[in-house]
Design an enzyme around this catalytic site. Structure first.
Site, PDB file in Angstrom:
ATOM      1  N   ASP A  79       0.864  -1.172   0.000  1.00  0.00           N
ATOM      2  CA  ASP A  79       0.000   0.000   0.000  1.00  0.00           C
ATOM      3  C   ASP A  79       0.908   1.233   0.000  1.00  0.00           C
ATOM      4  O   ASP A  79       2.137   1.123   0.162  1.00  0.00           O
ATOM      5  CB  ASP A  79      -0.990  -0.016   1.170  1.00  0.00           C
ATOM      6  CG  ASP A  79      -2.209   0.862   0.861  1.00  0.00           C
ATOM      7  OD1 ASP A  79      -2.135   1.679  -0.080  1.00  0.00           O
ATOM      8  OD2 ASP A  79      -3.235   0.731   1.555  1.00  0.00           O
TER       9      ASP A  79
HETATM   10  C1  BGC Z   1      -5.010   3.286   0.015  1.00  0.00           C
HETATM   11  C2  BGC Z   1      -5.192   2.240  -1.063  1.00  0.00           C
HETATM   12  C3  BGC Z   1      -4.987   2.848  -2.423  1.00  0.00           C
HETATM   13  C4  BGC Z   1      -3.637   3.517  -2.466  1.00  0.00           C
HETATM   14  C5  BGC Z   1      -3.314   4.126  -3.811  1.00  0.00           C
HETATM   15  C6  BGC Z   1      -3.749   4.095  -0.163  1.00  0.00           C
HETATM   16  O1  BGC Z   1      -3.701   5.168   0.698  1.00  0.00           O
HETATM   17  O2  BGC Z   1      -4.995   2.645   1.274  1.00  0.00           O
HETATM   18  O3  BGC Z   1      -6.449   1.654  -0.949  1.00  0.00           O
HETATM   19  O4  BGC Z   1      -5.106   1.867  -3.413  1.00  0.00           O
HETATM   20  O5  BGC Z   1      -3.601   4.536  -1.486  1.00  0.00           O
HETATM   21  O6  BGC Z   1      -4.070   5.231  -4.080  1.00  0.00           O
END
Ligand code: BGC
Length: 745
Positions: free
Chosen positions: A282
């Site tokens: 993530d």
């Molecule tokens: C979120 C994810 C997301 C990623 C990319 C993160 O902060 O937890 O769900 O896919 O950002 O945008």
């Protein structure tokens, strides 16, 4: 008479499908790996983010040089057919090994045509509709140069304080598993290399929704039975549906942060389930191993991530900048590194980029697939299916289209931005239809009066007088209440899930005006609304329904569409009841209103609206369930049938639900668990025989030693149109069994 047969949704015990080996892919990947320098290999594992600009998201100036040097493998948040083609050209013409880039983005519930938020779509209990929604999103997104979406989010959420409950399918693992698989099918189609399909990502692995206190990112401490029996199930279903990627979650599980959790990623996901896709971190998740307190340096964090099996480093740039020494010293093995690179290259191969790196970057297709009339029609259809009629006393709804004057009250009614919901990719609020606009379009010859009434938050009551004035002039009032879209989603948790601001006060004043009042709720989580339930005759849960929201809500309010959605999550009466979910344990002193039982003094222990609840403008009756046998061995199947009849005056949809309880077992079991559902459409007086088939997998659970077992003994089957409106039947299992997919490592 219709006869419906139901196959069980993917369940535990299923393995990811064994892929047919593709020798050409393996040859290509091997030959590339043999040629790649250490820096180029780490480059494939590096994902950088785009930056917003006036002409859309763009890479930083220095990133073009990094593409040329082979130091980046994928981008997040970059799209546009012409622009992705330009960057792809740099990669395949300007870099030494000519490896194409992957372009990824959060295409969560639509790309340009926005569909209902995932929690709303789950309320449709309609996997085919959910699959269609993901399909349209994929067609639009791939038309803009994208290959990879960070969806579906398949986290189980039992705590509505947690803002990200809006992004998932609610509290139930069975419904969650069915919808996870549907979304994977929708995004990936049957041929990942086709120009209109994209790699899906099951996220966030694992148990991200179990954050203590409902605070995003917070600690998760779970029994292995709950972790594997509840939270893992939708991931397992996504893996079984062939999802191409999985994202690690920000949280720790039982003391081990997921970005360092080799047991769950390499052990369970890859090892036990046999899944062979790519794991992405993530956002900055590798670096966050330091504040978690398991890594003392960036290099250590990177090594932990690679050991755990996290292949792609989203934005922290640790793999690219800080782990080469660890690889050289052998702390990270060549094998570990190469396997990660192999999985990234395989993903690129599977989406077809080695055959044609420009396949997705087609300016003409981009124009053709954007916000088409068909896509908007599909969004309106899914939106209508997602609406839940919570209450309809005295049949206030549907309102008559011949009303002369309608009052629409509430800031949210005119908030087209909130209609789009938590993630809106390239969705534009100018293209979205607010509830107010939808009602105006539905009643061209009526007078539609609008008053803002109150802001969603704050203490301002200056709009009350105007709201009461318009209410008094109207035949009926539509009061739109809830949360702005920024009040749920990532990091947007609430310590209280009651109606925010002065909205309940506003409802009291409007109700006192004496006209029939319909409340339409716009919100990304369950709300505790006991006052509304007691005093407002008709309440619709309309969530955030996307681009076509206003039309869909008007269709339901004025009876052009008969609502058939059901809650995918429990609505408590008060925040203090959380966690409150239907598949709870019984305890030794089961809940009751009196005596020393598991209860509260100040509110009833029961939910305000239970899981599976939802009304219709017509009525349905259920026959007692008929079982094909009264006793079975674990290896047998049990067929359950019931007749559902539309006993009202209108055609309508019912979601027929099947629940199961293992009455006595070696570990405590939930009071009931969903094991089948089917949304059916019936004309007035029409009936349907619905058939469910139960197999060992449906009866199994993790015992004390974490073996998946079916134990002999009595079971109760419940069928009905909600988790608390059920008819029962019983059967016995005479011979138990131990199933595969045994113990988590
Ligand atoms: C979120 C994810 C997301 C990623 C990319 C993160 O902060 O937890 O769900 O896919 O950002 O945008």
């Amino acid at each position: 008479m219709l006869v419906m047969a139901l196959a069980a949704a993917p369940v535990e015990g299923q393995q990811a499908p064994a892929r047919t080996p593709v020798p050409a892919m393996e040859r290509l990947v091997d030959s590339l790996l043999a040629l790649m320098t250490l820096e180029e290999r780490l480059g494939q594992l590096t994902q950088l983010s785009g930056q917003p600009s006036d002409s859309g998201p763009r890479v930083r100036a220095e990133d073009e040089a990094r593409i040329r040097a082979g130091r980046v493998g994928s981008f997040l948040g970059i799209y546009g057919a012409a622009y992705t083609r330009r960057l792809q050209r740099i990669a395949v013409q300007g870099s030494r090994l000519k490896i194409p880039l992957l372009f990824a983005y959060d295409v969560i519930h639509g790309f340009r045509t926005i569909f209902p938020v995932p929690l709303a779509e789950a309320a449709s209990w309609d996997p085919a509709a959910v699959e269609r929604s993901a399909r349209v999103a994929s067609v639009e997104a791939t038309g803009h140069g994208l290959h990879w979406t960070f969806a579906p989010m398949v986290d189980i959420a039992r705590d509505p304080r947690w803002g990200r409950i809006v992004e998932g399918a609610g509290e139930d693992p069975y419904l969650g598993a069915a919808l996870a698989a549907a979304r994977v099918r929708g995004f990936q189609g049957t041929d990942l290399a086709a120009p209109n399909t994209m790699l899906a990502t099951a996220k966030h692995f694992a148990a991200y929704g179990a954050a203590e206190g409902g605070r995003d990112y917070n600690t998760v401490d779970l029994s292995p039975q709950t972790l594997h029996g509840i939270y893992m199930r939708p991931f397992q279903a996504a893996a079984a549906a062939g999802v191409g990627s999985v994202m690690a979650s920000f949280n720790e599980v039982n003391g081990v942060p997921m970005h360092a959790n080799a047991d769950l990623i390499n052990g369970v996901l890859r090892g036990r389930w046999g899944w062979d896709g790519v794991v992405v971190s993530d956002w900055n998740g590798i670096q966050e191993l330091m504040p978690h307190g398991v890594a003392a340096s960036r290099a250590e964090a990177g090594a932990l991530g690679l050991h755990a099996g996290v292949d792609v480093d989203m934005v922290s740039e640790i793999y690219g900048k800080d782990v080469s020494a660890a690889v050289r010293s052998g702390q990270v093995t060549q094998h570990e590194l190469n396997e990660a690179v192999r999985r990234v290259l395989q993903a690129k191969y599977r989406v077809g980029l080695f055959q044609d790196p420009y396949r997705y970057s087609d300016v003409e297709r981009e124009r053709e697939v954007t916000l088409t009339a068909d896509h908007r029609a599909a969004a309106r259809d899914v939106a209508r299916r997602s609406i839940v009629l919570l209450k309809n006393q005295g049949k206030v709804l549907p309102l008559s289209k011949s009303s002369k004057t309608i009052a629409v009250i509430g800031t949210l009614a005119a908030d087209a931005g909130s209609a789009l919901g938590s993630w809106s990719a390239d969705g534009r609020k100018e293209e979205a239809v607010s509830v107010l606009d939808g009602i105006r379009r539905a009643l061209p010859s009526a007078q539609v009066l609008y008053a803002r009434g109150a802001e969603v938050e704050g203490t301002d009551t200056s709009g009350f007088a105007e709201a009461v004035r318009v209410a008094r002039r109207a035949d009926a009032v539509i009061l739109v209440l809830g949360e702005r879209r920024e009040m749920s989603g990532e990091a947007n948790n609430r310590a209280s899930i009651e109606l925010p601001g002065m909205q309940e006060e506003l409802a009291k004043r409007v109700q006192a005006a004496g006209r029939p009042v319909v409340v339409a709720l716009m919100n990304g989580r369950p709300l505790a609304i006991p006052w509304l339930d007691q005093h407002i005759p008709a309440i619709l849960e309309t969530w955030y329904l996307g681009t076509e929201m206003g039309y869909a809500v008007a269709d339901v309010i004025f009876g052009d569409y008969n609502p058939g959605g059901k809650l995918p999550v429990t609505f408590p009466r008060a925040t203090g009841q959380i966690p409150l979910y239907y598949n709870h344990k019984n305890t030794g002193r089961p809940s009751g209103e009196k005596g020393n039982t598991s209860k509260y003094l100040d509110v009833p222990w029961t939910p305000l609206y239970p899981f599976g609840h939802g009304l219709s403008y017509t009525t349905f009756t259920y026959s007692t369930p008929q079982l094909s046998r009264r006793s079975m061995r674990a290896t047998d199947t049990l067929v359950i049938q019931m007749v559902v009849t539309n006993t009202g005056q209108r055609a309508g949809d019912e979601v027929v639900q099947l629940y199961l309880r293992d009455d006595v077992a070696s570990v405590t079991r939930p009071v009931k668990e969903l094991r089948g559902f089917r949304r059916v459409t019936l004309r007035p007086r029409e009936h349907v025989t619905v058939t469910f088939t139960l197999r060992a997998d449906d009866l199994a659970f993790y015992d004390r030693r974490m073996n998946r077992v079916v134990e002999p003994g009595g079971f109760t089957v419940f069928v009905g149109g909600g988790s608390s409106e059920v008819k029962e039947a019983r059967f016995e299992v005479t011979t138990g069994a131990q199933l595969g997919d045994a113990r988590p490592r």
